[in-house]
Design an enzyme around this catalytic site. Structure first.
Site, PDB file in Angstrom:
ATOM      1  N   ILE A  23      -3.998  32.752 -16.290  1.00 34.98           N
ATOM      2  CA  ILE A  23      -5.370  32.281 -16.074  1.00 34.98           C
ATOM      3  C   ILE A  23      -5.902  31.613 -17.339  1.00 34.98           C
ATOM      4  O   ILE A  23      -6.570  30.583 -17.284  1.00 34.98           O
ATOM      5  CB  ILE A  23      -6.278  33.463 -15.656  1.00 34.98           C
ATOM      6  CG1 ILE A  23      -5.891  33.985 -14.269  1.00 34.98           C
ATOM      7  CG2 ILE A  23      -7.747  33.050 -15.673  1.00 34.98           C
ATOM      8  CD1 ILE A  23      -6.645  35.241 -13.833  1.00 34.98           C
TER       9      ILE A  23
ATOM     10  N   ALA B  66      -8.029  37.662 -22.670  1.00 36.12           N
ATOM     11  CA  ALA B  66      -6.792  38.406 -22.938  1.00 36.12           C
ATOM     12  C   ALA B  66      -6.825  39.771 -22.262  1.00 36.12           C
ATOM     13  O   ALA B  66      -7.821  40.494 -22.362  1.00 36.12           O
ATOM     14  CB  ALA B  66      -6.600  38.584 -24.445  1.00 36.12           C
ATOM     15  N   GLY B  67      -5.754  40.108 -21.593  1.00 36.73           N
ATOM     16  CA  GLY B  67      -5.724  41.411 -20.923  1.00 36.73           C
ATOM     17  C   GLY B  67      -4.307  41.813 -20.584  1.00 36.73           C
ATOM     18  O   GLY B  67      -3.420  40.968 -20.432  1.00 36.73           O
TER      19      GLY B  67
ATOM     20  N   GLN C 121      -8.718  50.654  -8.572  1.00 31.79           N
ATOM     21  CA  GLN C 121      -7.423  50.366  -7.963  1.00 31.79           C
ATOM     22  C   GLN C 121      -6.463  51.510  -8.203  1.00 31.79           C
ATOM     23  O   GLN C 121      -6.322  51.988  -9.338  1.00 31.79           O
ATOM     24  CB  GLN C 121      -6.846  49.053  -8.538  1.00 31.79           C
ATOM     25  CG  GLN C 121      -5.414  48.750  -8.160  1.00 31.79           C
ATOM     26  CD  GLN C 121      -5.208  48.625  -6.654  1.00 31.79           C
ATOM     27  OE1 GLN C 121      -6.066  48.145  -5.927  1.00 31.79           O
ATOM     28  NE2 GLN C 121      -4.069  49.099  -6.172  1.00 31.79           N
TER      29      GLN C 121
ATOM     30  N   GLN D  58      -4.409  52.344 -11.538  1.00 27.17           N
ATOM     31  CA  GLN D  58      -5.023  51.586 -12.642  1.00 27.17           C
ATOM     32  C   GLN D  58      -6.277  52.265 -13.195  1.00 27.17           C
ATOM     33  O   GLN D  58      -7.289  51.598 -13.423  1.00 27.17           O
ATOM     34  CB  GLN D  58      -5.393  50.175 -12.167  1.00 27.17           C
ATOM     35  CG  GLN D  58      -4.195  49.264 -11.958  1.00 27.17           C
ATOM     36  CD  GLN D  58      -4.601  47.805 -11.919  1.00 27.17           C
ATOM     37  OE1 GLN D  58      -5.553  47.446 -11.230  1.00 27.17           O
ATOM     38  NE2 GLN D  58      -3.906  46.968 -12.649  1.00 27.17           N
TER      39      GLN D  58
ATOM     40  N   TYR E 224      -6.893  50.354 -16.464  1.00 34.91           N
ATOM     41  CA  TYR E 224      -7.291  48.951 -16.283  1.00 34.91           C
ATOM     42  C   TYR E 224      -8.666  48.857 -15.597  1.00 34.91           C
ATOM     43  O   TYR E 224      -9.533  48.094 -16.017  1.00 34.91           O
ATOM     44  CB  TYR E 224      -6.216  48.246 -15.462  1.00 34.91           C
ATOM     45  CG  TYR E 224      -6.385  46.750 -15.299  1.00 34.91           C
ATOM     46  CD1 TYR E 224      -5.875  45.875 -16.255  1.00 34.91           C
ATOM     47  CD2 TYR E 224      -7.011  46.216 -14.182  1.00 34.91           C
ATOM     48  CE1 TYR E 224      -6.000  44.490 -16.091  1.00 34.91           C
ATOM     49  CE2 TYR E 224      -7.137  44.847 -14.012  1.00 34.91           C
ATOM     50  CZ  TYR E 224      -6.630  43.988 -14.968  1.00 34.91           C
ATOM     51  OH  TYR E 224      -6.757  42.626 -14.801  1.00 34.91           O
TER      52      TYR E 224
HETATM   53  N1  CAA Z   1      -3.359  52.892  -1.985  1.00 34.12           N
HETATM   54  C1  CAA Z   1      -3.007  54.073  -1.430  1.00 34.12           C
HETATM   55  N2  CAA Z   1      -1.798  54.621  -1.593  1.00 34.12           N
HETATM   56  C2  CAA Z   1      -0.919  53.964  -2.340  1.00 34.12           C
HETATM   57  C3  CAA Z   1      -1.236  52.755  -2.948  1.00 34.12           C
HETATM   58  C4  CAA Z   1      -2.498  52.223  -2.739  1.00 34.12           C
HETATM   59  N3  CAA Z   1      -2.864  51.048  -3.262  1.00 34.12           N
HETATM   60  N4  CAA Z   1      -0.158  52.336  -3.642  1.00 34.12           N
HETATM   61  C5  CAA Z   1       0.802  53.279  -3.470  1.00 34.12           C
HETATM   62  N5  CAA Z   1       0.335  54.242  -2.674  1.00 34.12           N
HETATM   63  C6  CAA Z   1       1.052  55.421  -2.217  1.00 34.12           C
HETATM   64  C7  CAA Z   1       2.450  55.018  -1.764  1.00 34.12           C
HETATM   65  O1  CAA Z   1       2.445  54.547  -0.440  1.00 34.12           O
HETATM   66  C8  CAA Z   1       3.198  56.314  -1.924  1.00 34.12           C
HETATM   67  O2  CAA Z   1       2.923  57.134  -0.823  1.00 34.12           O
HETATM   68  P1  CAA Z   1       4.125  57.924  -0.134  1.00 34.12           P
HETATM   69  O3  CAA Z   1       4.702  58.800  -1.202  1.00 34.12           O
HETATM   70  O4  CAA Z   1       3.435  58.676   0.980  1.00 34.12           O
HETATM   71  O5  CAA Z   1       5.088  56.871   0.327  1.00 34.12           O
HETATM   72  C9  CAA Z   1       2.538  56.977  -3.130  1.00 34.12           C
HETATM   73  O6  CAA Z   1       1.246  56.338  -3.279  1.00 34.12           O
HETATM   74  C10 CAA Z   1       3.335  56.757  -4.385  1.00 34.12           C
HETATM   75  O7  CAA Z   1       3.529  55.356  -4.508  1.00 34.12           O
HETATM   76  P2  CAA Z   1       4.533  54.750  -5.517  1.00 34.12           P
HETATM   77  O8  CAA Z   1       5.908  55.253  -5.251  1.00 34.12           O
HETATM   78  O9  CAA Z   1       4.355  53.267  -5.607  1.00 34.12           O
HETATM   79  O10 CAA Z   1       4.007  55.457  -6.843  1.00 34.12           O
HETATM   80  P3  CAA Z   1       4.468  55.237  -8.281  1.00 34.12           P
HETATM   81  O11 CAA Z   1       3.798  56.306  -9.059  1.00 34.12           O
HETATM   82  O12 CAA Z   1       5.930  55.032  -8.411  1.00 34.12           O
HETATM   83  O13 CAA Z   1       3.843  53.785  -8.629  1.00 34.12           O
HETATM   84  C11 CAA Z   1       2.134  52.251  -9.160  1.00 34.12           C
HETATM   85  C12 CAA Z   1       2.471  53.681  -8.843  1.00 34.12           C
HETATM   86  C13 CAA Z   1       3.078  51.688 -10.239  1.00 34.12           C
HETATM   87  C14 CAA Z   1       0.740  52.264  -9.740  1.00 34.12           C
HETATM   88  C15 CAA Z   1       2.264  51.396  -7.912  1.00 34.12           C
HETATM   89  O14 CAA Z   1       1.613  52.034  -6.842  1.00 34.12           O
HETATM   90  C16 CAA Z   1       1.609  50.046  -8.076  1.00 34.12           C
HETATM   91  O15 CAA Z   1       2.184  49.116  -8.662  1.00 34.12           O
HETATM   92  N6  CAA Z   1       0.372  49.863  -7.554  1.00 34.12           N
HETATM   93  C17 CAA Z   1      -0.338  48.628  -7.615  1.00 34.12           C
HETATM   94  C18 CAA Z   1      -1.255  48.612  -8.784  1.00 34.12           C
HETATM   95  C19 CAA Z   1      -1.948  47.276  -8.811  1.00 34.12           C
HETATM   96  O16 CAA Z   1      -2.548  46.819  -7.869  1.00 34.12           O
HETATM   97  N7  CAA Z   1      -1.871  46.609  -9.954  1.00 34.12           N
HETATM   98  C20 CAA Z   1      -2.472  45.331 -10.080  1.00 34.12           C
HETATM   99  C21 CAA Z   1      -1.706  44.539 -11.084  1.00 34.12           C
HETATM  100  S1  CAA Z   1      -2.341  42.868 -11.173  1.00 34.12           S
HETATM  101  C22 CAA Z   1      -3.816  43.060 -11.948  1.00 34.12           C
HETATM  102  O17 CAA Z   1      -4.227  44.086 -12.372  1.00 34.12           O
HETATM  103  C23 CAA Z   1      -4.621  41.796 -12.092  1.00 34.12           C
HETATM  104  C24 CAA Z   1      -5.974  41.953 -11.522  1.00 34.12           C
HETATM  105  O18 CAA Z   1      -6.942  42.004 -12.251  1.00 34.12           O
HETATM  106  C25 CAA Z   1      -6.118  41.985 -10.059  1.00 34.12           C
END
Ligand code: CAA
Length: 241
Positions: free
Chosen positions: A14, A83-84, A141, A144, A147
């Site tokens: 961005i 920056a983030g 989120q 996060q 974050y």
């Molecule tokens: N809502 C509800 N439940 C969720 C979920 C969500 N968003 N994401 C995962 N879960 C659930 C999974 O379905 C799983 O359930 P089951 O065990 O019943 O299958 C459980 O939580 C565990 O999930 P993971 O195996 O994925 O858990 P983990 O601990 O290995 O990983 C995580 C966790 C790395 C945070 C992963 O869930 C993830 O990447 N989440 C997305 C985080 C996200 O949106 N980041 C944004 C990055 S981009 C950004 O930040 C820019 C911006 O400003 C928008």
């Protein structure tokens, strides 16, 4: 005299789009970066925009960086705190380093950067500070806590500093992007992106960096002086605050 704009994280994602769009709009632009020298040099060669390297989580580094930019280009009129970083993990697995890295870089940088330009802006009675927050600071989120806390904090900072700058021609606003097609979002697991995120975006696609850049150029303009303390959301309808 063209106005001077300083964009942190300004050579990739961005931030790169913001730097380029500000340049096209007639600003003298400085793009600050921290980690990726190769990307920064490529960006500089392609755009002709000056690049500077420092760590925005360090107050001293920001003071020295701003001083250098001002010596080269002139006083900073527009500061874009872009920056983030992310260090995603559920709280029960989050390490203290994941918490502090995100808070210090994303939120600490607003103090470190703004503190080093605010006195000049006050003296010149003009300034634009634009903080790139996030949808995830507005709604929270999964994965996060760090974050989301940093990005919500950016909104509070914006609202407070807006009040301090208002009588001196300094506006302070936040932009809250949704999920934008950058390396940060692409670094997420494809499965999480496809099953948890994309279905929640009513326009049915990720945003483009240029769609955030145009929000910034709008808020940076001299004739945007009425807009301060605001939060401009650009998220394809994913969260309507
Ligand atoms: N809502 C509800 N439940 C969720 C979920 C969500 N968003 N994401 C995962 N879960 C659930 C999974 O379905 C799983 O359930 P089951 O065990 O019943 O299958 C459980 O939580 C565990 O999930 P993971 O195996 O994925 O858990 P983990 O601990 O290995 O990983 C995580 C966790 C790395 C945070 C992963 O869930 C993830 O990447 N989440 C997305 C985080 C996200 O949106 N980041 C944004 C990055 S981009 C950004 O930040 C820019 C911006 O400003 C928008």
């Amino acid at each position: 005299m063209p106005r001077v704009a300083l964009v942190t994280g300004g050579t990739r994602g961005i931030g790169a789009a913001i730097s380029k769009t500000l340049k096209t709009a007639g600003y003298k632009v400085a793009a600050a970066y921290h980690g990726n020298d190769e990307a920064a040099q490529k960006f500089k060669a392609e755009t002709g925009i000056a690049v500077y390297k420092w760590d925005v989580s360090s107050f001293e580094a920001c003071a020295a960086g701003v001083k250098q930019v001002e010596a080269d280009l002139g006083p900073v009129d527009v500061l874009v705190n872009n920056a983030g970083i992310t260090r995603d993990a559920q709280l029960h697995r989050m390490k203290p380093e994941q918490w502090t890295a995100v808070i210090n870089t994303n939120l600490g940088s607003l103090f470190n950067m703004s503190r080093n330009v605010i006195e000049g802006m006050r003296a010149r009675k003009f300034g634009r500070i634009i903080n790139i927050s996030s949808i995830n600071g507005q709604k929270g989120q999964f994965g996060q806590t760090n974050y989301s806390a940093s990005k919500a904090g950016e909104i509070g900072f914006t609202k407070a500093l807006a009040q301090e700058g208002a009588r001196l021609g300094i506006t302070v606003n936040a932009v809250c992007p949704g999920y934008i097609a950058t390396e940060m979002v692409k670094a997420m697991s494809q499965e999480v992106l496809e099953t948890k995120v994309l279905p929640q975006i009513p326009i049915g696609r990720l945003g483009e960096p240029e769609e955030i850049a145009r929000c910034v150029v709008f808020l940076a303009a001299d004739d945007a002086g009425l807009i301060t303390g605001s939060t401009l959301t650009a998220n394809g309808g994913q969260y309507i605050a």
